[in-house]
Design an enzyme around this catalytic site. Sequence first.
Site: not given
Ligand code: GDP
Ligand code: IMO
Ligand code: MG
Length: 438
Positions: A28, A31, A55-56, A238
């Site tokens: 999270d 990416k 979850g991206h 991840q």
């Molecule tokens: P990922 O799993 O690495 O793709 O990240 P997630 O989407 O799960 O979580 C990142 C969150 O931060 C998302 O809600 C993005 O919209 C948000 N985000 C990404 N870059 C920035 C930033 O530079 N500033 C802010 N405020 N939010 C950001």
């Molecule tokens: P993105 O791509 C954050 C965590 C789960 C748990 C552990 C194992 O959005 O960065 P699983 O369901 O994979 O067996 O869970 O890994 N986890 C993540 N945490 N971002 C993710 O993906 C994750 N994918 C798995 O919360 O701790």
């Molecule tokens: Mg994510």
Amino acid sequence: MPISIKNADEAIDVLGQVIYIAGTQWGDEGKGKLVDILSQKYDVVARAAGGANAGHTICVNKDGESKKFVFHLLPSGVLHEDKICIIGNGLVVHIPALLDEIHELKEKGIDLTGRLLLSDRAHIILNYHREIDRIQEERKGDNKVGTTLKGIGPAYTDKTSRRGIRMGELKNFGSFAEKLRKNAEFHMKEYGFEFDIEKEINIHKDALEIIDSMIVNTTEYLDNIYKKGKTILAEGAQGAHLDIDHGTYPFVTSSSTTSGGVATGLGIAPNKLNTVIGITKSYTTRVGAGPFPTELTDELGKKIRDQGGEFGSTTGRPRRCGWFDTTVVKNANVLNGTTSVNLTKLDVLTGLETIRIGVEYKLNGETINFIPSSLEDFENVEVLYEEMPGWHEDIGEVTKFEDLPKNAQNYVNKLEELLEVPINFIGVGVHRADMIYK
Ligand code: GDP
Ligand code: IMO
Ligand code: MG
């Protein structure tokens, strides 16, 4: 030579033909946003590992409105209509979840016809894997991992115990159904749950009509286009510390989330990878259980969570928040071979009086530069912090590094000095445009 990038247009010249965008903390990190930005310039966007546990989130301004997309299986490049998207052999795919995502995108006016390829070697997550995930977590009680309950671990377990079912097997549907039946019976007996096998077979029969032509040898496809000089962006899922080998085991996911996973998960040899961009949040978050040395369990942690909207994109769970941890990110940079860093969510720290940075670990009085393999040791590390003054100005509209408040510049420069890798991208908001190139 340190990398320097002025804008996304320069990306390919500077970054190279094959790049990997990797999470450096516990997932999270943001990416999806950089993948979306850079895939404007890359021909193919491919996922190498994981499944719908990811979850991206991507926010784009469309028709004067801000629109949010969350991808779990589809690569985050799909919003660019001329891009080929690949789900590589390293993934575990829950086919109904994939169809839901394709359908949702279609409803939003984005068509994937002819540009989504699924590896014939990717493993299938059946609904019984999700049931097993739930039962295993329940049985672990207080020691639960806090998985996403998407069936990831059980599907990878079937893969390594060599009973898994791969996408390509759908094409011989009779033997696919027979294997599914046998596996389901095995698991039902082992775990003691009821499962409608015939319904599961029918779900996949219907699905095959939609995805049959998408299932190909993606390694061969990637090799062919590589030879033609096409560019490839591998999208990480991840983060390094959720890696099955290098993460905080057993509080990890079940796949290789570091750059080695690109080679095995897509069949792209390591020497073809030109650049690894490490995605690094300006602070640290973790969702699920496991050690987290710089965690803030007080009001400040809650404030960062609220300001950063730190709630899981897949499960909606509140993310645990804490200060930036240099040892964690440096360890990830070693594992990934990171050559460039995207520091994300700098704007979230706006308004804090002081900001702390975990700069070093001590274990039993000795400095340690790596993450200990023993969780007990990891839980006992003492983190040494440096403190820096914060800033109060809104930085959401800033486009040049020099225009950031001095204290924000100092914070970024300090992290760059600690990490010893150039920070070329700085996120200051959720949208594509909210990125400073440095
Ligand atoms: P990922 O799993 O690495 O793709 O990240 P997630 O989407 O799960 O979580 C990142 C969150 O931060 C998302 O809600 C993005 O919209 C948000 N985000 C990404 N870059 C920035 C930033 O530079 N500033 C802010 N405020 N939010 C950001
Ligand atoms: P993105 O791509 C954050 C965590 C789960 C748990 C552990 C194992 O959005 O960065 P699983 O369901 O994979 O067996 O869970 O890994 N986890 C993540 N945490 N971002 C993710 O993906 C994750 N994918 C798995 O919360 O701790
Ligand atoms: Mg994510």
